[in-house]
Design a protein around this motif. Structure first.
Motif, short mmCIF file in Angstrom:
data_model
loop_
_atom_site.label_atom_id
_atom_site.label_comp_id
_atom_site.label_asym_id
_atom_site.label_seq_id
_atom_site.Cartn_x
_atom_site.Cartn_y
_atom_site.Cartn_z
N ASP A 17 0.84 -1.20 0.00
CA ASP A 17 0.00 0.00 0.00
C ASP A 17 0.88 1.25 0.00
N LYS A 18 1.92 1.24 0.81
CA LYS A 18 2.84 2.38 0.87
C LYS A 18 3.56 2.55 -0.46
N LEU A 19 4.03 1.46 -1.07
CA LEU A 19 4.69 1.54 -2.38
C LEU A 19 3.79 2.18 -3.43
N VAL A 20 2.55 1.71 -3.47
CA VAL A 20 1.60 2.23 -4.46
C VAL A 20 1.30 3.69 -4.17
N SER A 21 1.09 4.03 -2.91
CA SER A 21 0.79 5.42 -2.55
C SER A 21 1.94 6.35 -2.91
N ASP A 22 3.18 5.88 -2.69
CA ASP A 22 4.35 6.70 -3.01
C ASP A 22 4.52 6.92 -4.50
N LYS A 23 4.04 5.97 -5.32
CA LYS A 23 4.25 6.04 -6.76
C LYS A 23 3.04 6.54 -7.53
N GLY A 24 1.94 6.76 -6.86
CA GLY A 24 0.72 7.20 -7.54
C GLY A 24 -0.42 6.26 -7.24
N SER A 25 -1.26 5.98 -8.23
CA SER A 25 -2.42 5.12 -7.98
C SER A 25 -2.21 3.68 -8.40
N SER A 26 -1.10 3.40 -9.09
CA SER A 26 -0.79 2.01 -9.44
C SER A 26 0.72 1.84 -9.51
N TYR A 27 1.14 0.59 -9.29
CA TYR A 27 2.57 0.31 -9.23
C TYR A 27 2.78 -1.17 -9.47
N GLU A 28 3.85 -1.51 -10.19
CA GLU A 28 4.20 -2.92 -10.41
C GLU A 28 4.99 -3.43 -9.22
#
Length: 173
Positions: A17-28
């Motif tokens: 969740d933190k990774l996705v939040s840091d990168k925007g709304s989606s993340y691989e």
């Protein structure tokens, strides 16, 4: 055991969740390492009352031992051992299991993760709950998409693992 399962799962899903939040709304994300550490943490908490990090070296040694056992099995011929390449390189199609394992295998006992009949795995309920908890937490926060970088290459290491990880694109809900 449910609180221990929840605690372990929440940690991993919270990291994603933190990774996705840091990168925007989606993340691989390669979800495989997180699922492995979550599983080890669940086992550690429920069996030993300790977190995975406290017993990490034991799990690392077990992984090394598993690799050595697999190498030894590959050098020996064991009559009746039917783990064939056909099972390992089958196209990934989860839809084939929508009507159950029996339909997917046409009632042939060629793949049975928890055994069959009276020799059913005593850890089946534990493993199924361990799979359901993270899925529930993941699906509450994300929609999932298979990443274009995902390569389906199963590898046998006692159980079947993705050789190059399990890359998914997580979309925050």
């Amino acid at each position: 055991m449910v609180p221990a399962f929840h605690q372990s799962c929440s940690g991993v899903v919270g990291e994603w969740d933190k990774l996705v939040s840091d990168k925007g709304s989606s993340y691989e994300v390669d979800v495989w390492p997180g699922l492995v550490s979550m599983t080890a943490d669940v086992i550690s908490r429920t069996a030993f009352g300790r977190s995975y990090k406290e017993g990490q070296r034991i799990f690392e040694l077990q992984a090394e031992l598993a690799q050595l056992i697999i190498q030894a099995f590959r050098k020996a011929f064991i009559p009746g051992f039917s783990l064939t390449l056909d099972l390992l390189v089958a196209e990934f199609n989860p839809e084939r299991f929508k009507d159950g394992l029996s339909k997917a295998t046409k009632s042939q006992v060629s793949l049975f993760p928890f055994a069959w009949g009276p020799r059913i795995c005593i850890g089946q309920n534990f493993a199924l709950l361990e799979a359901k908890m993270p899925m529930a937490l993941i699906l509450q926060r994300f929609s999932l998409e298979l990443s274009p970088s995902y390569v389906h290459t199963p590898q046998t290491v006692v159980t079947i693992h993705p050789q190059f990880g399990a890359h998914l694109i997580l979309h925050k809900l």
